[in-house]
Design a protein around this motif. Structure first.
Motif, PDB file in Angstrom:
ATOM      1  N   GLY A 146       0.592  -9.231 -17.065  1.00  0.00           N
ATOM      2  CA  GLY A 146      -0.674  -8.154 -16.812  1.00  0.00           C
ATOM      3  C   GLY A 146      -0.473  -7.065 -17.436  1.00  0.00           C
ATOM      4  N   PRO A 147      -1.452  -6.258 -17.737  1.00  0.00           N
ATOM      5  CA  PRO A 147      -1.428  -4.937 -18.295  1.00  0.00           C
ATOM      6  C   PRO A 147      -0.678  -3.901 -17.546  1.00  0.00           C
ATOM      7  CG  PRO A 147      -3.610  -5.181 -17.413  1.00  0.00           C
ATOM      8  CD  PRO A 147      -2.976  -6.462 -17.248  1.00  0.00           C
ATOM      9  N   ASN A 148      -0.454  -2.960 -18.372  1.00  0.00           N
ATOM     10  CA  ASN A 148       0.241  -1.604 -17.743  1.00  0.00           C
ATOM     11  C   ASN A 148      -0.615  -1.351 -16.240  1.00  0.00           C
ATOM     12  OD1 ASN A 148       0.842  -0.528 -20.779  1.00  0.00           O
ATOM     13  ND2 ASN A 148       2.448  -1.199 -19.695  1.00  0.00           N
ATOM     14  N   GLY A 149       0.421  -1.018 -15.365  1.00  0.00           N
ATOM     15  CA  GLY A 149       0.134  -0.707 -14.246  1.00  0.00           C
ATOM     16  C   GLY A 149      -0.625  -1.682 -13.319  1.00  0.00           C
ATOM     17  N   ALA A 150      -0.638  -3.187 -13.710  1.00  0.00           N
ATOM     18  CA  ALA A 150      -1.357  -4.134 -12.719  1.00  0.00           C
ATOM     19  C   ALA A 150      -0.550  -4.190 -11.637  1.00  0.00           C
ATOM     20  CB  ALA A 150      -1.381  -5.394 -13.722  1.00  0.00           C
ATOM     21  N   GLY A 151       0.675  -4.000 -11.699  1.00  0.00           N
ATOM     22  CA  GLY A 151       1.501  -4.412 -10.341  1.00  0.00           C
ATOM     23  C   GLY A 151       2.524  -5.158 -10.468  1.00  0.00           C
ATOM     24  N   LYS A 152       3.064  -5.672 -11.507  1.00  0.00           N
ATOM     25  CA  LYS A 152       4.231  -6.584 -11.857  1.00  0.00           C
ATOM     26  C   LYS A 152       5.464  -5.983 -11.236  1.00  0.00           C
ATOM     27  CE  LYS A 152       3.635  -6.269 -16.354  1.00  0.00           C
ATOM     28  NZ  LYS A 152       2.737  -5.172 -16.383  1.00  0.00           N
ATOM     29  N   THR A 153       5.776  -4.727 -11.619  1.00  0.00           N
ATOM     30  CA  THR A 153       7.093  -4.207 -11.060  1.00  0.00           C
ATOM     31  C   THR A 153       6.859  -4.164  -9.736  1.00  0.00           C
ATOM     32  OG1 THR A 153       7.354  -3.190 -13.208  1.00  0.00           O
ATOM     33  CG2 THR A 153       8.711  -2.373 -11.221  1.00  0.00           C
ATOM     34  N   THR A 154       5.938  -3.586  -9.032  1.00  0.00           N
ATOM     35  CA  THR A 154       5.767  -3.535  -7.610  1.00  0.00           C
ATOM     36  C   THR A 154       5.911  -4.888  -7.034  1.00  0.00           C
ATOM     37  OG1 THR A 154       4.100  -1.829  -8.130  1.00  0.00           O
ATOM     38  CG2 THR A 154       4.210  -2.753  -5.618  1.00  0.00           C
ATOM     39  N   ILE A 155       5.503  -5.951  -7.445  1.00  0.00           N
ATOM     40  CA  ILE A 155       5.751  -7.170  -6.817  1.00  0.00           C
ATOM     41  C   ILE A 155       7.138  -7.713  -6.963  1.00  0.00           C
ATOM     42  CG2 ILE A 155       5.078  -9.609  -7.351  1.00  0.00           C
ATOM     43  CD1 ILE A 155       2.384  -9.094  -8.154  1.00  0.00           C
ATOM     44  N   SER A 185       6.202  -9.597 -18.048  1.00  0.00           N
ATOM     45  CA  SER A 185       6.318  -9.091 -19.586  1.00  0.00           C
ATOM     46  C   SER A 185       4.999  -8.691 -19.990  1.00  0.00           C
ATOM     47  CB  SER A 185       6.946  -9.989 -20.614  1.00  0.00           C
ATOM     48  OG  SER A 185       6.853  -9.617 -21.919  1.00  0.00           O
ATOM     49  N   HIS A 186       4.785  -8.070 -20.877  1.00  0.00           N
ATOM     50  CA  HIS A 186       3.292  -7.889 -21.180  1.00  0.00           C
ATOM     51  C   HIS A 186       3.480  -8.354 -22.888  1.00  0.00           C
ATOM     52  CE1 HIS A 186       4.482  -3.555 -20.923  1.00  0.00           C
ATOM     53  NE2 HIS A 186       4.704  -3.710 -22.369  1.00  0.00           N
ATOM     54  N   LEU A 187       4.443  -8.844 -23.196  1.00  0.00           N
ATOM     55  CA  LEU A 187       4.482  -9.420 -24.732  1.00  0.00           C
ATOM     56  C   LEU A 187       4.203 -10.741 -24.410  1.00  0.00           C
ATOM     57  CD1 LEU A 187       7.867  -8.075 -25.711  1.00  0.00           C
ATOM     58  CD2 LEU A 187       5.622  -7.041 -26.151  1.00  0.00           C
ATOM     59  N   ARG A 243       0.936  -1.193  -0.027  1.00  0.00           N
ATOM     60  CA  ARG A 243      -0.070  -0.069  -0.195  1.00  0.00           C
ATOM     61  C   ARG A 243       0.776   1.162   0.159  1.00  0.00           C
ATOM     62  NH1 ARG A 243      -2.574  -3.680   3.037  1.00  0.00           N
ATOM     63  NH2 ARG A 243      -1.347  -3.195   5.002  1.00  0.00           N
ATOM     64  N   VAL A 244       0.331   2.109  -0.758  1.00  0.00           N
ATOM     65  CA  VAL A 244       1.096   3.523  -0.456  1.00  0.00           C
ATOM     66  C   VAL A 244       0.091   4.587  -0.244  1.00  0.00           C
ATOM     67  CG1 VAL A 244       2.471   5.396  -1.963  1.00  0.00           C
ATOM     68  CG2 VAL A 244       2.816   2.947  -2.473  1.00  0.00           C
ATOM     69  N   GLY A 245       0.380   4.990   1.024  1.00  0.00           N
ATOM     70  CA  GLY A 245      -0.806   5.977   1.464  1.00  0.00           C
ATOM     71  C   GLY A 245      -1.962   5.064   1.770  1.00  0.00           C
ATOM     72  N   LYS A 246      -3.260   5.397   1.017  1.00  0.00           N
ATOM     73  CA  LYS A 246      -4.326   4.508   1.259  1.00  0.00           C
ATOM     74  C   LYS A 246      -4.485   3.786  -0.103  1.00  0.00           C
ATOM     75  CE  LYS A 246      -7.051   7.401   4.391  1.00  0.00           C
ATOM     76  NZ  LYS A 246      -7.646   8.909   4.491  1.00  0.00           N
ATOM     77  N   LYS A 247      -3.580   3.993  -0.895  1.00  0.00           N
ATOM     78  CA  LYS A 247      -3.699   3.126  -1.965  1.00  0.00           C
ATOM     79  C   LYS A 247      -3.311   1.832  -1.962  1.00  0.00           C
ATOM     80  CE  LYS A 247      -2.915   3.677  -7.195  1.00  0.00           C
ATOM     81  NZ  LYS A 247      -2.044   4.207  -7.975  1.00  0.00           N
ATOM     82  N   THR A 248      -4.039   0.822  -2.134  1.00  0.00           N
ATOM     83  CA  THR A 248      -3.454  -0.469  -2.297  1.00  0.00           C
ATOM     84  C   THR A 248      -3.012  -0.832  -3.792  1.00  0.00           C
ATOM     85  OG1 THR A 248      -4.848  -1.295  -0.500  1.00  0.00           O
ATOM     86  CG2 THR A 248      -3.895  -3.206  -1.827  1.00  0.00           C
ATOM     87  N   ILE A 249      -1.617  -1.033  -4.142  1.00  0.00           N
ATOM     88  CA  ILE A 249      -0.968  -1.267  -5.140  1.00  0.00           C
ATOM     89  C   ILE A 249      -1.258  -2.893  -5.587  1.00  0.00           C
ATOM     90  CG2 ILE A 249       0.757  -1.077  -6.627  1.00  0.00           C
ATOM     91  CD1 ILE A 249       1.294   1.534  -4.781  1.00  0.00           C
ATOM     92  N   VAL A 250      -0.636  -3.571  -4.777  1.00  0.00           N
ATOM     93  CA  VAL A 250      -1.129  -4.995  -4.946  1.00  0.00           C
ATOM     94  C   VAL A 250      -1.451  -5.714  -3.618  1.00  0.00           C
ATOM     95  CG1 VAL A 250       0.849  -5.549  -6.697  1.00  0.00           C
ATOM     96  CG2 VAL A 250       1.610  -5.697  -4.273  1.00  0.00           C
TER      97      VAL A 250
HETATM   98  N1  LIG Z   1       5.125   4.772  -5.099  1.00  0.00           N
HETATM   99  C1  LIG Z   1       3.928   4.793  -5.738  1.00  0.00           C
HETATM  100  N2  LIG Z   1       2.933   5.449  -5.263  1.00  0.00           N
HETATM  101  C2  LIG Z   1       1.577   5.662  -5.646  1.00  0.00           C
HETATM  102  N3  LIG Z   1       1.173   4.736  -6.674  1.00  0.00           N
HETATM  103  C3  LIG Z   1       2.239   3.764  -7.354  1.00  0.00           C
HETATM  104  C4  LIG Z   1       3.501   3.759  -6.644  1.00  0.00           C
HETATM  105  N4  LIG Z   1       4.515   2.882  -7.615  1.00  0.00           N
HETATM  106  C5  LIG Z   1       3.544   2.224  -8.194  1.00  0.00           C
HETATM  107  N5  LIG Z   1       2.340   3.000  -8.370  1.00  0.00           N
HETATM  108  C6  LIG Z   1       1.203   2.501  -9.147  1.00  0.00           C
HETATM  109  O1  LIG Z   1       0.777   1.159  -8.780  1.00  0.00           O
HETATM  110  C7  LIG Z   1       0.305   0.721 -10.038  1.00  0.00           C
HETATM  111  C8  LIG Z   1       1.142  -0.698 -10.378  1.00  0.00           C
HETATM  112  O2  LIG Z   1       2.309  -0.231 -10.824  1.00  0.00           O
HETATM  113  P1  LIG Z   1       3.455  -1.064 -11.251  1.00  0.00           P
HETATM  114  O3  LIG Z   1       4.628  -0.276 -11.942  1.00  0.00           O
HETATM  115  O4  LIG Z   1       3.939  -2.164 -10.522  1.00  0.00           O
HETATM  116  O5  LIG Z   1       2.885  -1.812 -12.689  1.00  0.00           O
HETATM  117  P2  LIG Z   1       3.254  -2.958 -13.563  1.00  0.00           P
HETATM  118  O6  LIG Z   1       2.602  -4.095 -13.747  1.00  0.00           O
HETATM  119  O7  LIG Z   1       4.784  -2.966 -13.674  1.00  0.00           O
HETATM  120  O8  LIG Z   1       3.000  -2.009 -15.086  1.00  0.00           O
HETATM  121  P3  LIG Z   1       4.044  -1.785 -16.335  1.00  0.00           P
HETATM  122  O9  LIG Z   1       3.513  -2.827 -17.378  1.00  0.00           O
HETATM  123  O10 LIG Z   1       3.472  -0.457 -17.093  1.00  0.00           O
HETATM  124  O11 LIG Z   1       5.260  -1.886 -16.071  1.00  0.00           O
HETATM  125  C9  LIG Z   1       0.309   1.856 -11.066  1.00  0.00           C
HETATM  126  O12 LIG Z   1      -1.159   2.281 -11.123  1.00  0.00           O
HETATM  127  C10 LIG Z   1       1.268   2.631 -10.287  1.00  0.00           C
HETATM  128  O13 LIG Z   1       0.818   4.086 -10.818  1.00  0.00           O
END
Ligand SMILES: Nc1ncnc2c1ncn2[C@@H]1O[C@H](COP(=O)(O)OP(=O)(O)OP(=O)(O)O)[C@@H](O)[C@H]1O
Ligand SMILES: [Mg+2]
Length: 303
Positions: free
Chosen positions: A38-47, A191-193, A14-21
């Protein structure tokens, strides 16, 4: 199934109140290539970043070879090799000097023979004494792989590693990953490919809006299409009507193509059934595609 190298349990960020994964669970086994899709922004990089502790986890556990990374970070991270963003190198040093420098910083003892072995594995043997600034993107990616592999990690973690590579660069990269995994290293790759993932992974997870929605094996995806043939015909509707009259299950794909659930021995029978009324241009076994499966699982979700 080999032994479990990576275990992710109830991982949330979570970042602030937002749950990212949220509540992510999966395992990666020795010698397998596991894809995060997963699509862009799904949370792969965060994981991925939270596995290697580049960012903190809000909750959940990461185990590497059964050891909790938050209990002994140095020891566990020594078992991980990763390319997370574009790997950084000293541009005015050769590839070899970069690797030696990196080896000196490692916790493990890395011999020159090991370095040479890795250089050969990533196919940089002829270029390894050139300055990195002369390297192509593909060569830099392979040097990044060498750097990630030099300490012989149990798991290699790659976030979108083929971004920007041309088809040949991607193929070379795939070959190296296959070789690495066949020697027992676990590989986690995002990957998203879909085509890339299809060609390289044994299993994959789909991440959507921060949640893990499916885990499947690639062989299941491929087998799913066994017993289906695609026909190109002059009149799809007529063909489906005729096939239906003999209880064959057929669906229209578009104006020229239909799909019918049959096995190879039944091909002559359907040809005889159709040939009086419909021209047949081709009959091709349907091959499974990750793209089709992905669209099914995500109900058409865009990548
Ligand atoms: N530090 C942060 N603060 C707020 N939101 C964040 C933070 N880091 C990531 N996010 C949000 O979390 C979501 C997931 O991001 P993430 O980079 O993990 O996605 P991804 O699956 O890797 O996407 P991509 O395919 O574009 O690389 C996105 O909506 C991103 O904007
Ligand atoms: Mg990403």
């Amino acid at each position: 199934m080999g032994k479990t190298v990576l275990q992710i349990k109830n991982l949330s960020k979570r970042v602030g109140k937002k749950t990212i994964v949220q509540n992510i669970n999966f395992d990666v086994y020795e010698g397998e290539v596991f894809g995060l899709l997963g699509p862009n922004g799904a949370g792969k990089t965060t994981i991925i970043r939270s596995i290697v502790s580049l960012i903190s986890r809000s909750s959940g556990t990461v185990l590497i070879n059964g050891m909790d990374v938050s209990i002994d970070f140095k020891k566990t991270i020594a078992e991980v090799g990763a390319i997370i963003e574009n790997p950084e190198f000293y541009m005015y040093m050769s590839g070899l000097e970069n690797l030696k420098q990196f080896a000196r910083m490692s916790r493990k003892d890395i011999s020159n023979e090991t370095i040479q072995e890795i250089v050969d594995k990533v196919k940089l043997t002829n270029a390894i004494n050139q300055k990195v600034k002369t390297y192509s993107l593909g060569m830099r990616q392979r040097l990044g792989l060498a750097q990630a592999l030099i300490h012989k990690p149990s798991i290699l973690i790659l976030d979108e590693p083929t971004n920007g590579l041309d088809p040949q660069g991607m193929a070379e990269f795939r070959d190296i990953i296959r070789e690495v995994s066949s020697q027992g290293t676990a590989v986690l790759i995002s990957s998203h490919l879909l085509g890339e993932i299809q060609q390289i992974t044994d299993r994959f997870a789909i991440i959507e809006k921060g949640q893990l929605t499916h885990i499947e094996t690639m062989s299941d995806v491929m087998e799913d299409s066994h017993g289906k043939y695609v026909l190109k015909v002059s009149d799809v509707k007529k063909a489906i009507e005729l096939l239906g009259s003999k209880e064959f299950i057929a669906i229209e794909l578009d104006d020229n193509y239909l799909e019918v659930a049959i096995n190879e021995p039944q091909i002559p029978e359907i040809i005889r059934l159709l040939i009086e009324s419909v021209d047949i241009y081709s009959i091709v076994a349907k091959t499974g595609s990750l793209e089709d499966r992905f669209l099914e699982l995500t109900e058409g979700g865009a990548l």
